[in-house]
Design a protein around this motif. Sequence first.
Motif, mmCIF file in Angstrom:
data_model
loop_
_atom_site.group_PDB
_atom_site.id
_atom_site.type_symbol
_atom_site.label_atom_id
_atom_site.label_comp_id
_atom_site.label_asym_id
_atom_site.label_seq_id
_atom_site.Cartn_x
_atom_site.Cartn_y
_atom_site.Cartn_z
ATOM 1 N N GLN A 139 -14.292 -52.455 30.492
ATOM 2 C CA GLN A 139 -13.026 -52.656 29.902
ATOM 3 C C GLN A 139 -12.788 -54.268 29.775
ATOM 4 O O GLN A 139 -12.006 -54.557 28.612
ATOM 5 N N ASN A 170 -3.712 -57.202 27.588
ATOM 6 C CA ASN A 170 -2.436 -56.205 27.745
ATOM 7 C C ASN A 170 -2.596 -54.891 27.767
ATOM 8 O O ASN A 170 -2.291 -53.912 28.525
ATOM 9 N N LYS A 171 -3.665 -54.452 26.890
ATOM 10 C CA LYS A 171 -4.008 -53.171 26.528
ATOM 11 C C LYS A 171 -4.844 -52.215 27.614
ATOM 12 O O LYS A 171 -5.126 -51.164 27.433
ATOM 13 N N ILE A 172 -5.502 -53.169 28.368
ATOM 14 C CA ILE A 172 -6.664 -52.632 29.474
ATOM 15 C C ILE A 172 -6.013 -51.816 30.306
ATOM 16 O O ILE A 172 -4.807 -52.034 30.922
ATOM 17 N N LYS A 173 -6.468 -50.404 30.324
ATOM 18 C CA LYS A 173 -5.594 -49.415 31.235
ATOM 19 C C LYS A 173 -5.533 -49.768 32.675
ATOM 20 O O LYS A 173 -4.640 -49.486 33.459
ATOM 21 N N SER A 174 -6.799 -50.005 33.474
ATOM 22 C CA SER A 174 -6.766 -50.224 34.588
ATOM 23 C C SER A 174 -6.008 -51.449 35.225
ATOM 24 O O SER A 174 -6.119 -52.509 34.623
ATOM 25 N N ASP A 175 -5.207 -51.276 36.304
ATOM 26 C CA ASP A 175 -4.197 -52.254 36.655
ATOM 27 C C ASP A 175 -5.181 -53.596 37.143
ATOM 28 O O ASP A 175 -4.780 -54.752 36.676
ATOM 29 N N ARG A 178 -6.943 -55.100 34.084
ATOM 30 C CA ARG A 178 -5.907 -55.773 33.382
ATOM 31 C C ARG A 178 -5.493 -56.984 33.785
ATOM 32 O O ARG A 178 -5.473 -57.922 33.008
#
Length: 210
Positions: A139, A170-175, A178
């Motif tokens: 990611q 900002n669009k990375i899914k994993s907290d 991200r």
Amino acid sequence: MVKNKFLIFISPMVLFLGFTCFINNASSNTKTKTVNEVHSRNFTKHLSKYKSLAKKLSKQGYVYCINKDADFGTNSYPVIPYSNKEKKLVVNKKVRFKVQHIWSYQNGMSVNLISKNKKYNSWVFFPTDLYNIHSKDRQLKPLVSFAKKIFYNKVKNNKYNLNKLSNMANKIKSDKERKLGEQFVSQFDYFLFKKNNFNTLPILLIGNLP
């Protein structure tokens, strides 16, 4: 994200030329010395220059691996290079290391690393010979790649692309990833427009420039 538009068009080329030369000089000047020359007793007084950087990197824990072309030697006097077989094993298994010290002399820098299993206590050149494992994350890798394009002017270094970099983070899914991505963008902005040196080099760019 970027408040001063004037800096967008003026600073990047200056930073690009200056820091690229800095990295190339550090690499070329250090590589011409043998491992034993770089880590002789005469170099011990130069541990303090990057003490704060070493402390910052050390706090991250065992998140560094060795690049395949690394000069990989023992933490001893004199330093003894590991065999190619041993280095290949460390590289292929992606053995995790933690930063302990950074040693500088003129334009050359080396970093002392210790492996998580304590088997390897070694020295490699900084910043070329190691990398942060998160920079290879599925990611985060596109974020690092795009930042490199901005740094090397392969895409226009302007507000549009800097905002694009921020949006990618900002669009990375994993907290977790991200958060790392957003931290990287913040570090990259500071490095590119305010202060560019080894102390401010974004963590995920270590080992990825050039």
